[in-house]
Design a protein around this motif. Structure first.
Motif, short mmCIF file in Angstrom:
data_model
loop_
_atom_site.label_atom_id
_atom_site.label_comp_id
_atom_site.label_asym_id
_atom_site.label_seq_id
_atom_site.Cartn_x
_atom_site.Cartn_y
_atom_site.Cartn_z
N SER A 240 35.75 42.89 44.18
CA SER A 240 34.41 42.32 44.16
C SER A 240 33.98 42.03 42.73
CB SER A 240 33.42 43.29 44.80
OG SER A 240 32.08 42.90 44.54
N PRO A 241 33.31 40.90 42.49
CA PRO A 241 32.84 40.61 41.13
C PRO A 241 31.82 41.64 40.64
CG PRO A 241 31.95 39.03 42.71
CD PRO A 241 32.98 39.81 43.44
N GLY A 242 31.29 42.43 41.56
CA GLY A 242 30.33 43.46 41.16
C GLY A 242 30.96 44.81 40.93
N ALA A 243 32.30 44.91 41.11
CA ALA A 243 33.01 46.18 40.91
C ALA A 243 33.49 46.28 39.47
CB ALA A 243 34.19 46.28 41.86
N SER A 244 33.17 47.38 38.80
CA SER A 244 33.53 47.51 37.39
C SER A 244 34.95 48.03 37.18
CB SER A 244 32.56 48.47 36.69
OG SER A 244 32.56 49.74 37.35
N SER A 245 35.56 48.61 38.23
CA SER A 245 36.90 49.17 38.09
C SER A 245 37.94 48.20 38.65
CB SER A 245 37.00 50.51 38.82
OG SER A 245 36.71 50.35 40.19
N VAL A 246 39.20 48.37 38.21
CA VAL A 246 40.29 47.53 38.70
C VAL A 246 40.95 48.21 39.89
CG1 VAL A 246 40.72 46.55 36.43
CG2 VAL A 246 41.98 48.58 37.14
N ASP A 247 41.68 47.45 40.66
CA ASP A 247 42.40 47.97 41.83
C ASP A 247 43.81 48.32 41.40
OD1 ASP A 247 43.56 48.56 44.23
OD2 ASP A 247 43.23 46.60 45.15
N ALA A 248 44.02 49.56 40.99
CA ALA A 248 45.32 49.97 40.46
C ALA A 248 46.39 50.00 41.55
CB ALA A 248 45.21 51.35 39.81
N THR A 249 45.98 50.25 42.80
CA THR A 249 46.95 50.35 43.90
C THR A 249 47.31 48.98 44.45
OG1 THR A 249 46.05 52.51 44.50
CG2 THR A 249 47.42 51.40 46.14
N GLY A 250 46.29 48.18 44.78
CA GLY A 250 46.53 46.88 45.38
C GLY A 250 46.86 45.79 44.39
N GLY A 251 46.59 46.02 43.10
CA GLY A 251 46.91 45.04 42.08
C GLY A 251 46.09 43.77 42.16
N ARG A 252 44.90 43.84 42.76
CA ARG A 252 44.08 42.63 42.87
C ARG A 252 43.49 42.23 41.50
NH1 ARG A 252 40.04 44.11 47.65
NH2 ARG A 252 40.35 46.22 46.79
N VAL A 253 43.26 40.94 41.35
CA VAL A 253 42.73 40.41 40.09
C VAL A 253 41.24 40.72 40.01
CG1 VAL A 253 42.35 38.32 38.73
CG2 VAL A 253 44.44 38.56 40.11
N PRO A 254 40.80 41.41 38.96
CA PRO A 254 39.37 41.74 38.85
C PRO A 254 38.54 40.51 38.48
CG PRO A 254 40.57 42.48 36.90
CD PRO A 254 41.60 41.97 37.87
N LEU A 255 37.29 40.51 38.93
CA LEU A 255 36.38 39.39 38.67
C LEU A 255 35.15 39.81 37.86
CD1 LEU A 255 36.38 37.61 42.16
CD2 LEU A 255 37.66 36.95 40.12
N HIS A 256 35.08 41.07 37.44
CA HIS A 256 33.85 41.54 36.80
C HIS A 256 33.62 40.94 35.42
CE1 HIS A 256 37.02 44.49 35.66
NE2 HIS A 256 36.42 44.47 34.49
N ASN A 257 34.64 40.27 34.85
CA ASN A 257 34.46 39.64 33.54
C ASN A 257 34.19 38.14 33.62
OD1 ASN A 257 34.89 41.82 31.59
ND2 ASN A 257 36.95 41.94 32.47
N VAL A 258 34.07 37.60 34.83
CA VAL A 258 33.94 36.15 34.98
C VAL A 258 32.70 35.61 34.26
CG1 VAL A 258 33.57 34.28 36.63
CG2 VAL A 258 35.30 36.03 37.08
N SER A 259 31.60 36.35 34.34
CA SER A 259 30.36 35.85 33.71
C SER A 259 30.49 35.77 32.20
CB SER A 259 29.18 36.75 34.09
OG SER A 259 29.38 38.07 33.60
N THR A 260 31.37 36.58 31.61
CA THR A 260 31.57 36.50 30.17
C THR A 260 32.70 35.54 29.81
OG1 THR A 260 33.08 38.41 30.21
CG2 THR A 260 30.75 38.86 29.81
N LYS A 261 33.55 35.20 30.79
CA LYS A 261 34.67 34.31 30.53
C LYS A 261 34.27 32.84 30.58
CE LYS A 261 39.23 32.93 32.32
NZ LYS A 261 40.30 33.20 33.31
N PHE A 262 33.70 32.41 31.71
CA PHE A 262 33.42 30.99 31.93
C PHE A 262 32.02 30.60 31.50
CE2 PHE A 262 36.96 31.33 34.92
CZ PHE A 262 37.60 30.11 34.77
N GLN A 263 31.91 29.44 30.92
CA GLN A 263 30.61 28.81 30.80
C GLN A 263 30.19 28.45 32.23
OE1 GLN A 263 30.52 25.70 27.79
NE2 GLN A 263 32.12 26.77 26.61
N PRO A 264 28.96 28.75 32.63
CA PRO A 264 28.56 28.70 34.04
C PRO A 264 28.97 27.44 34.80
CG PRO A 264 26.82 29.66 32.72
CD PRO A 264 27.86 29.19 31.76
#
Length: 568
Positions: free
Chosen positions: A280-304
């Motif tokens: 979830s983009p609102g989750a601050s932790s990464v998924d170490a087991t499932g290896g899913r790509v985190p989204l919590h940094n998207v707001s700092t990565k992309f210009q809106p």
């Protein structure tokens, strides 16, 4: 020959359950070399001039599949082959069937096999020119002739780590800096993202953080650390490179999406099954087991506004990106972007630890660090040790794989197992890099593209089945959300033999028309850069010749009877 799709559906439920470890040990011999790998099926398709595995030369070969055949109930089974070559099947040490030439003219006698484990071995020899095709079938009173499913096999396979090392060599773009004219392996043709519009898309602070330590932002990345972000000098270099990249602009950045669309975007996020690959983009932790790509940094990565354009065409600047094209409308892309930006923007971020960057110094660094070798358009690439010479060195002691990091040597994102695999591969020479094996390519891409995150396969449910509940609150307010037709996705177990590869390619490319299963909220996304070779490889996994369906010539009389039966 292609069996009717129905045949795969008639397998007894007891046999569909299968084992979590569904595979055989396939040992290849030819050209004075031996190679063992895991195989889902005793099936193969090799053309004259092609190598049966990356570690064997083209030419006449033999492959023996060994493992355990697990039957949950007593069966009276008859086995048969299909293909060209020479084949022998033994069960519990007894020869059950042997055939040579054009295979499939006969079947074994009906053999009673008790419930439980049975040792099985299938040996296949190619034709003298190195070509060969093989498939294994069975039938019983309760079901018609069909390919033996992978779910009834199990074994522990000890693969040479060099196989994984070969793939890592390609994924880490090692050949982009070490040049020697070695070509053939499809994965080596893949390119890193284009950067010419970075300043119109991304944020400078995120770029500095990414350059300093890519693995900290995305644990599964293959982007190496080009500077030492733990030092003041490295942080300055990261800031300088980020400042330079911000000068690379192309066009105007679109306006940010309306924040009021976030709720609607959350609905799309759930229905498209985004939780299969992303936390979830609102989750601050990464998924170490499932290896899913985190989204919590998207707001700092992309210009809106740039996020909207990215969601509409993820591979526009990166043909071999893992993020697929969902064919989103302008409205859908804007709504999903609003949701991700809103949710990720609420996650607390560490304060920037980078000094102000200098774009001029950054431009010099781009050339010094040889960025142009991977990212086209960022300067003329320079090359270090030629590939042939590289394989004469001791990778454990010197170079990128050794774990050392110098001003001109990137720090690869490798764990100890991956480092050992690359070192094992270094002993094999460059020949495996010149060989493209479609079946092995497809097997690797099924994993790399996370296909089983959305699709069940070989008796195992999809990963999404276990995590989709995480995003269900996003549609809790929608009336009738739980009253839809079955929303399960098709399984991939028989995909290579069930569909013609020409159609599979359209599915993967997202050009199949009309859209299959239009009642599904989820939609098959497009992996445009992989479609052709992946479709071909899926067919080869099953020992099926890739191609298109022949022209249909239905019998008019039978069609009339069928119409009456359907009407009745």
């Amino acid at each position: 020959m292609k069996l009717p799709r129905l045949a795969s559906l008639l397998l007894p439920v007891s046999l569909l359950a299968g084992n979590a470890r569904a595979e055989l040990a396939a040992t290849f011999e030819g050209g004075g070399a031996t190679d063992t790998r895991a195989a889902r099926l005793p099936a193969i398709l090799v053309k004259a001039g092609e190598s049966p595995t990356p570690f064997l030369p083209a030419g006449e070969f033999t492959v023996t599949w060994k493992g355990t055949l697990v039957l949950p109930e007593r069966q009276r089974l008859a086995f048969s082959f299909e293909g060209e070559g020479k084949a022998t099947l033994t069960i519990d040490g007894e020869e059950v069937l042997a055939e040579e030439g054009t295979l499939g003219a006969k079947a074994s006698k009906s053999t009673r096999l008790n419930r439980g484990d049975h040792e099985i071995a299938i040996t296949f020899r190619s034709k003298a020119d190195g070509s060969g095709r093989f498939r294994l079938f069975w039938e019983e009173r309760s079901f018609p002739k069909q390919s033996v499913p992978p779910t009834v096999f199990k074994t522990e396979v000890k693969e040479d780590p060099a196989r994984k090392g070969r793939l890592l060599f390609a994924e880490n773009h090692c050949s982009k800096c070490h040049v020697g004219g070695v070509t053939g392996m499809q994965e080596m043709m893949e390119m890193a993202p284009l950067l010419f519009s970075t300043g119109s898309r991304l944020n400078e602070e995120w770029l500095a953080s990414w350059i300093a330590d890519p693995s900290a932002l995305r644990p599964d990345t293959r982007m190496p650390a080009l500077v030492d972000g733990s030092t003041d000098e490295g942080k300055q270099q990261a800031a300088d490179l980020a400042a330079y990249l911000m000068t690379l602009k192309a066009g105007e950045t679109p306006a940010a999406p309306d924040k009021g669309l976030a709720q609607k975007g959350g609905e799309h996020f759930h229905r498209l099954g985004c939780a299969a690959c992303h936390t979830s983009p609102g989750a601050s932790s990464v998924d170490a087991t499932g290896g899913r790509v985190p989204l919590h940094n998207v707001s700092t990565k992309f210009q809106p506004g740039a996020l909207v354009e990215f969601l509409k065409k993820p591979d526009a600047l990166y043909a071999h990106i893992g993020m697929p094209d969902f064919g989103l409308t302008d409205a859908e892309a804007g709504e999903i972007a609003a949701f991700i930006l809103d949710a990720s923007g609420k996650v607390e971020k560490p304060k920037s630890a980078f000094p102000k960057g200098d774009a001029t110094r950054g431009a010099t660094l781009v050339n010094t660090l040889n960025s142009g070798a991977c990212h086209a358009g960022t300067g003329a690439p320079t090359f270090s040790t030629p590939t042939e010479s590289l394989f004469t060195k001791e990778w454990a002691a010197v170079g990128c794989v050794s774990g050392t990091h110098t001003a001109k040597q990137p720090k690869l994102a490798l764990n100890d197992e991956e480092r050992a695999a690359l070192i094992a591969f270094s002993k094999k020479g460059t020949a495996p890099l010149t060989r493209h094996v479609p079946a092995e390519y497809a097997s690797a891409k099924l994993k790399a593209l996370r296909c089983t995150s959305c699709h069940g396969m070989d008796g195992k449910a999809s990963f999404l089945d276990s995590v989709h509940v995480e995003t269900k609150p996003l549609v809790a307010h929608v009336h009738g959300e739980n009253e839809k037709l079955d929303q399960s996705r098709p399984h991939l177990t028989y995909i290579g033999e069930m569909l013609y590869s020409s159609y599979t390619e359209k599915m993967i490319n997202r050009t199949a028309s009309p859209r299959p299963r239009p009642w599904l909220d989820m939609r098959m996304p497009g992996y445009h850069g992989y479609a052709t070779e992946l479709a071909k490889g899926l067919a080869c996994i099953h020992g099926v010749e890739p191609g298109a369906a022949p022209e249909a010539k239905p019998d008019a009389a039978l069609a009339g009877i069928g119409k009456e039966l359907a009407g009745a």
